[in-house]
Scaffold this active site. Structure first.
Site, short mmCIF file in Angstrom:
data_model
loop_
_atom_site.label_atom_id
_atom_site.label_comp_id
_atom_site.label_asym_id
_atom_site.label_seq_id
_atom_site.Cartn_x
_atom_site.Cartn_y
_atom_site.Cartn_z
N ASP A 37 90.50 110.73 -35.77
CA ASP A 37 90.68 109.62 -34.83
C ASP A 37 92.14 109.57 -34.40
O ASP A 37 93.03 109.88 -35.19
CB ASP A 37 90.29 108.29 -35.53
N GLY A 42 90.44 102.41 -32.37
CA GLY A 42 90.01 102.21 -33.76
C GLY A 42 91.19 101.75 -34.60
O GLY A 42 92.32 101.66 -34.11
N LYS A 95 89.38 112.55 -19.91
CA LYS A 95 89.81 113.73 -20.69
C LYS A 95 89.14 113.72 -22.07
O LYS A 95 88.71 114.75 -22.58
CB LYS A 95 91.34 113.73 -20.87
N THR A 96 89.09 112.54 -22.67
CA THR A 96 88.47 112.45 -24.00
C THR A 96 87.01 112.90 -23.94
O THR A 96 86.56 113.68 -24.79
CB THR A 96 88.57 111.00 -24.53
N GLY A 106 83.18 123.99 -28.67
CA GLY A 106 83.77 125.29 -29.05
C GLY A 106 83.78 125.45 -30.56
O GLY A 106 83.48 126.52 -31.10
N TYR A 149 84.38 106.54 -17.28
CA TYR A 149 83.53 106.51 -18.47
C TYR A 149 82.15 107.11 -18.15
O TYR A 149 81.71 108.04 -18.82
CB TYR A 149 83.38 105.06 -18.93
N THR A 179 75.46 97.95 -28.32
CA THR A 179 75.33 97.74 -29.76
C THR A 179 76.44 96.80 -30.23
O THR A 179 77.54 96.83 -29.69
CB THR A 179 75.42 99.10 -30.49
N ARG A 190 84.20 93.13 -24.83
CA ARG A 190 82.75 93.26 -24.70
C ARG A 190 82.10 91.90 -24.88
O ARG A 190 82.66 90.99 -25.49
CB ARG A 190 82.20 94.27 -25.73
P1 NAD Z 1 85.39 102.14 -30.40
O1 NAD Z 1 86.38 102.00 -29.30
O2 NAD Z 1 85.38 101.10 -31.46
O3 NAD Z 1 85.51 103.55 -31.11
C1 NAD Z 1 85.96 104.70 -30.46
C2 NAD Z 1 86.85 105.45 -31.43
O4 NAD Z 1 87.27 106.69 -30.82
C3 NAD Z 1 88.11 104.69 -31.80
O5 NAD Z 1 88.33 104.74 -33.19
C4 NAD Z 1 89.22 105.41 -31.03
O6 NAD Z 1 90.48 105.27 -31.62
C5 NAD Z 1 88.69 106.83 -31.03
N1 NAD Z 1 89.20 107.67 -29.94
C6 NAD Z 1 89.29 107.36 -28.63
N2 NAD Z 1 89.81 108.39 -27.94
C7 NAD Z 1 90.04 109.38 -28.84
C8 NAD Z 1 90.58 110.69 -28.74
N3 NAD Z 1 90.98 111.20 -27.56
N4 NAD Z 1 90.71 111.43 -29.87
C9 NAD Z 1 90.31 110.92 -31.07
N5 NAD Z 1 89.81 109.69 -31.23
C10 NAD Z 1 89.67 108.92 -30.11
O7 NAD Z 1 83.95 102.22 -29.70
P2 NAD Z 1 82.49 102.25 -30.34
O8 NAD Z 1 81.75 101.09 -29.82
O9 NAD Z 1 82.55 102.49 -31.78
O10 NAD Z 1 81.88 103.54 -29.59
C11 NAD Z 1 81.85 104.79 -30.25
C12 NAD Z 1 81.14 105.81 -29.36
O11 NAD Z 1 79.81 105.35 -29.04
C13 NAD Z 1 81.85 106.04 -28.02
O12 NAD Z 1 81.77 107.40 -27.70
C14 NAD Z 1 81.04 105.23 -27.04
O13 NAD Z 1 81.08 105.76 -25.74
C15 NAD Z 1 79.64 105.32 -27.64
N6 NAD Z 1 78.81 104.17 -27.23
C16 NAD Z 1 79.00 102.94 -27.81
C17 NAD Z 1 78.23 101.87 -27.38
C18 NAD Z 1 78.35 100.50 -27.99
O14 NAD Z 1 77.65 99.57 -27.56
N7 NAD Z 1 79.18 100.27 -28.98
C19 NAD Z 1 77.28 102.05 -26.36
C20 NAD Z 1 77.15 103.31 -25.79
C21 NAD Z 1 77.90 104.37 -26.24
N1 UDP Z 2 80.38 89.83 -19.70
C1 UDP Z 2 80.58 88.47 -19.47
N2 UDP Z 2 81.64 87.87 -20.07
C2 UDP Z 2 82.50 88.53 -20.89
C3 UDP Z 2 82.28 89.91 -21.14
C4 UDP Z 2 81.22 90.52 -20.51
O1 UDP Z 2 79.82 87.83 -18.74
O2 UDP Z 2 83.42 87.89 -21.41
C5 UDP Z 2 79.23 90.49 -19.05
C6 UDP Z 2 79.60 91.75 -18.28
O3 UDP Z 2 79.95 91.42 -16.95
C7 UDP Z 2 78.29 92.52 -18.35
C8 UDP Z 2 77.71 92.13 -19.71
O4 UDP Z 2 78.36 90.93 -20.08
O5 UDP Z 2 77.41 92.09 -17.35
C9 UDP Z 2 77.96 93.19 -20.78
O6 UDP Z 2 79.33 93.51 -20.77
P1 UDP Z 2 80.01 94.51 -21.83
O7 UDP Z 2 81.41 94.70 -21.39
O8 UDP Z 2 79.76 94.03 -23.21
O9 UDP Z 2 79.17 95.85 -21.70
P2 UDP Z 2 78.63 96.73 -20.48
O10 UDP Z 2 78.90 96.06 -19.18
O11 UDP Z 2 79.34 98.02 -20.63
O12 UDP Z 2 77.17 96.78 -20.75
#
Ligand code: NAD
Ligand code: UDP
Length: 322
Positions: A37, A42, A95-96, A106, A149, A179, A190
Site C-alpha cells: 500500500d 489507507g 495511473k493506479t 506482469g 475512475y 460496500t 461516501r
Molecule cells: P480505500 O480507499 O479505502 O482503499 C484503497 C487502498 O489502496 C488504500 O489503502 C490506498 O492507500 C491504496 N492505494 C491507492 N493507490 C495506490 C497505489 N498507487 N499503490 C498502492 N496502494 C494504493 O477504498 P476501498 O473502498 O477499500 O476500495 C478498495 C478497492 O475496491 C478499490 O480498488 C475500489 O475501486 C474497489 N471498489 C470498492 C467499492 C466500495 O464500495 N468500497 C466499490 C467498488 C469497487
Molecule cells: N451522496 C449524498 N450525500 C453525500 C454523499 C453522497 O447524497 O454526502 C450521494 C451521491 O450523490 C450518490 C450516492 O449518495 O448519489 C452515493 O454516493 P457515494 O459517493 O457513496 O458513491 P457512488 O456515487 O460512487 O455510488
C-alpha cells in the site's frame, strides 16, 4: 514440503477499507499475507491490529511502479474508491488502475499465478439497464469528472481479459457495488460514512440532488465472503461477476434510516447533484448466486448499526489526513 492449501498472498491496497478486511480474513484462513500500500487513502490504523501477526508483512509501495515479489496469488485492491479521493488527483487514479494492472498482471504472468481484480459497478456508468447484469456494456462518459475512475477500471478489465487470452493467466474480475462497514474513512465523502458522521455530530445531512437516486449497499463481511469464494472457484470462472447486495434504497431514505438509528437531531440539507452521478444502481447477482452459491446475509439495519458503533469510536480520535 509446503502445505498446498497454505499460500503466500499479495493484497494491494491492503491498508484500505476493503483490503484490511481481506487481509484479516486471509490470515484467519491460515495464509501468509503481504500487504502492499502507498497509504494514499489507507492508513496504518486499519492494519495496526495485524502488525504482530507472524504471517503478516507490510510493504509501502506505489503499484504504478513495478513490484518484484514471490507470491502464490494476487488480490488487486489498490485504488482510491470514493469520488472525493479519486477526483483529488485524477491522473494518479487512472495511473493506479492502468499502470498498476499492467505491473500486477506482469507479475502474475512471470509467476503463473491467479489474480483478482477489484472492479466496480462504475463500469456501468449511469446505466440505462436496471438492474445491471454483467452482459451490459454500460453508459460511461469518457471525459467527465468520474472518468478517471470509471475508464481506468474499464481499461483494467480489458487488460485482465487480454492477459487471460494472450498469456493464459487465471483471472477473477469482481464488479463490486457500493460496500460499507467499519474502517471506511470518516472523511472520504461516501454516502454511508458522510451520513453517519454527520448524524453522530448532529450536523446537517448533506443530500446531493433530491435524494431520489438509488444505491444498493452491501455489508463488508458479505463482500469478503463472496470474494474468497470466487477466488477459490474453478479457474474457468473468470467473471466479470457482480458482487453486492441487490436491495435498493433511495439516498434520502438511507438518510432517514441513519437519523433514526443514531437518534440524531440533524436536519436534511439538499445540495447540488455532482456531475455524472448515476441515477440508479442495483446489481443483478444471479451469477454469484448460481455459480458461487452466495447471497448477502446482513440486512442494512444490522450493518448500519455495526458501522455506527465503529464511527462512534473513530470520531473521538482525529482521522488520519489524506
Ligand atoms: P480505500 O480507499 O479505502 O482503499 C484503497 C487502498 O489502496 C488504500 O489503502 C490506498 O492507500 C491504496 N492505494 C491507492 N493507490 C495506490 C497505489 N498507487 N499503490 C498502492 N496502494 C494504493 O477504498 P476501498 O473502498 O477499500 O476500495 C478498495 C478497492 O475496491 C478499490 O480498488 C475500489 O475501486 C474497489 N471498489 C470498492 C467499492 C466500495 O464500495 N468500497 C466499490 C467498488 C469497487
Ligand atoms: N451522496 C449524498 N450525500 C453525500 C454523499 C453522497 O447524497 O454526502 C450521494 C451521491 O450523490 C450518490 C450516492 O449518495 O448519489 C452515493 O454516493 P457515494 O459517493 O457513496 O458513491 P457512488 O456515487 O460512487 O455510488
Amino acid at each position: 514440503m509446503r502445505d498446498v492449501k497454505h499460500k503466500r498472498i499479495l493484497v494491494t491496497g491492503g491498508a484500505g477499507f476493503l483490503g484490511s478486511h481481506l487481509c484479516e480474513r486471509l490470515l484467519s484462513d491460515g495464509h501468509d499475507v503481504l500487504c502492499v500500500d502507498n497509504f494514499y487513502t489507507g492508513s496504518r490504523e486499519n492494519i495496526a491490529h495485524l502488525f504482530n501477526h507472524p504471517q503478516f508483512e507490510v510493504l509501502r509501495h506505489d503499484i504504478c511502479l513495478p513490484l518484484h515479489v514471490e507470491v502464490d496469488e494476487i488480490y488487486n485492491f489498490a485504488c482510491p474508491a470514493s469520488p472525493l479521493h479519486y477526483q483529488a488527483d485524477p491522473i494518479q487514479t487512472i495511473k493506479t488502475s492502468v499502470q498498476g494492472a499492467l505491473h500486477l498482471l506482469g507479475l502474475a504472468k512471470r509467476l503463473k499465478i491467479k489474480i483478482f481484480q477489484a472492479s466496480t459497478s462504475e463500469v456501468y456508468g449511469d446505466p440505462h439497464l436496471h438492474p445491471q447484469q454483467e452482459s451490459y456494456w454500460g453508459n460511461v462518459n469518457p471525459i467527465g469528472l468520474r472518468s478517471c475512475y470509471d475508464e481506468g477500471k474499464r481499461c483494467a478489465e480489458t487488460l485482465f481479459f487480454d492477459y487471460h487470452r494472450q498469456h493464459k493467466i487465471p483471472i477473477k474480475v469482481g464488479r463490486i457495488f457500493n460496500t460499507y462497514g467499519p474502517r471506511m474513512h470518516p472523511n472520504d465523502g461516501r454516502v454511508v460514512s458522510n451520513f453517519i458522521v454527520q448524524a453522530l455530530k448532529n450536523e446537517p445531512i448533506t443530500i446531493y440532488g433530491d435524494g431520489q437516486q438509488t444505491r444498493s449497499f452491501c455489508f463488508v463481511d458479505d463482500l469478503i465472503e463472496v470474494i474468497c469464494r470466487f477466488m477459490n472457484s474453478s479457474d474457468s470462472l473468470t467473471g466479470p461477476i457482480n458482487i453486492g447486495n441487490p436491495e435498493e434504497f433511495k439516498v434520502v431514505d438511507l438518510a432517514r434510516q441513519i437519523l433514526r438509528l443514531t437518534n440524531s437531531k440533524s436536519s436534511l440539507r439538499f445540495l447540488p447533484l455532482p456531475s455524472d452521478d448515476p441515477k440508479q444502481r442495483r446489481p443483478n447477482i444471479d451469477q454469484a448466486k448460481q455459480l458461487l452459491d452466495w447471497q448477502p446475509s446482513v440486512p442494512l439495519e444490522q450493518g448500519l448499526l455495526a458501522t455506527i458503533a465503529y464511527f462512534e469510536k473513530a470520531i473521538e480520535q482525529p482521522a488520519p489526513q489524506v
